[in-house]
Enzyme design. Sequence first.
Site, PDB file in Angstrom:
ATOM      1  N   ARG A  51       0.861  -1.183   0.000  1.00  0.00           N
ATOM      2  CA  ARG A  51       0.000   0.000   0.000  1.00  0.00           C
ATOM      3  C   ARG A  51       0.897   1.232   0.000  1.00  0.00           C
ATOM      4  NH1 ARG A  51      -3.227  -2.711  -1.816  1.00  0.00           N
ATOM      5  NH2 ARG A  51      -5.245  -3.348  -0.982  1.00  0.00           N
TER       6      ARG A  51
ATOM      7  N   HIS B 279      -2.114   1.004 -10.200  1.00  0.00           N
ATOM      8  CA  HIS B 279      -2.378  -0.163  -9.349  1.00  0.00           C
ATOM      9  C   HIS B 279      -2.997  -1.291 -10.183  1.00  0.00           C
ATOM     10  CE1 HIS B 279      -4.141  -1.613  -5.229  1.00  0.00           C
ATOM     11  NE2 HIS B 279      -3.452  -2.549  -5.856  1.00  0.00           N
TER      12      HIS B 279
ATOM     13  N   GLN C  76      -5.652   6.966  -4.537  1.00  0.00           N
ATOM     14  CA  GLN C  76      -5.881   6.361  -5.852  1.00  0.00           C
ATOM     15  C   GLN C  76      -7.218   6.786  -6.412  1.00  0.00           C
ATOM     16  OE1 GLN C  76      -3.093   2.438  -5.124  1.00  0.00           O
ATOM     17  NE2 GLN C  76      -5.122   2.114  -5.882  1.00  0.00           N
TER      18      GLN C  76
END
Length: 358
Positions: A256, A309, A285
């Site tokens: 993370r 991601h 994000q």
Amino acid sequence: MKVLAILYKGYEAAKQEPRLLGTVENELGLRQFLESQGHTLIVSDDKEGPDSVFQKEIVDAEVLITTPFHPGYLTRDLIEKAKNLKICITAGVGSDHVDLNAANEHGITVAEVSGSNVVSVAEHVVMSILLLVRNFVPAHEMIERGDWQVSDIARLAFDLEGKVVGTLGAGRIGYRVLQRLVPFDCKELLYFDYAALPEAAAKSVNARRVESLEEFVSQCDVVTVNCPLHEGTRGLVNADLLKHFKKGAWLVNTARGAICDKDAVKAAVESGHLSGYAGDVWNVQPAPKDHPWRTMKNPLGGGNGMVPHYSGTTLDAQARYATGAKEILENYLTGKPQTPANLIVAGGTYATKAYGQR
Ligand code: NAI
């Protein structure tokens, strides 16, 4: 029953590729399943601000499904407003987008599809380690530019063989990274985790546990971060800890973004204290356009292996987490017990030891 799903938009790609199941367009394959039973499904990517679909619809939703790739951040404030909410399902692995302490206080279950994308991430980690150590990205960019200057690349290109690699967190992903590194003949494989690996597992990859975090990072040429984000890991890799890294070490974080301090990492890469940083996770994000991790470079113009991601959302992974999310939903609807390994918080308490020592 109202089910709210916050997913990422797939646009044209999702229309052309139905296996992009975790998108707004393909709805994890849930619409028919839910509507045929008389339930309502609301799906959106709109998640920021009080007027967003997420924040408006959460108020009376019973089930929230969201994904770490485009998380609906379920804060304490929203949990307090979500009077009907009973279960949050993470389509994927990693449930830090939910305020887990608040979920516990409100008796909300949080479940994820444990194991669904751990191989996908472990493969990405090995790739990222290699692309940093071998200085791949600037070499490719040079070719695209039409240039050819081997020494500019070779001056910061090494073999992984003979290096010390350590994983911060040796759970499902961290252990799979160690397994995949065995054939590279690294000098040593290390791990730092408050939970020791079972003896046989540690032995089969020849991994040594280091009990002090500072000592652990000071021994590694490459550090890979593979622990969940929780109170004990937020900002763990900060300016103080980075001082203990070997000069010129490489850091890979696919766990993370917020585990690593954004500005401290940028400074360490730009000064050359870190030769490079790679990963796919960001503190927010989608990452803002001007996020420093998009463009930071080491003094020789390389050392950046950042991508959006996606390591855990390969098409193979999407098939697994869509199936798993549906199973969790089915268990909830039929009152069947959930698979224990999928539970993060349940019945007002943490059901896993991975989210910090308590
Ligand atoms: P896991 O629960 O199997 O393993 C986590 C390990 O981290 C456990 O062994 C735990 O003891 C350890 N840990 C927790 N706090 C720690 C600390 N303070 N210091 C050292 N070790 C600590 O979880 P798994 O499946 O390996 O996933 C790990 C994380 O990877 C997820 O929580 C998620 O945040 C991230 N992830 C990222 C993906 C991506 O697409 N980039 C996809 C899947 C997971």
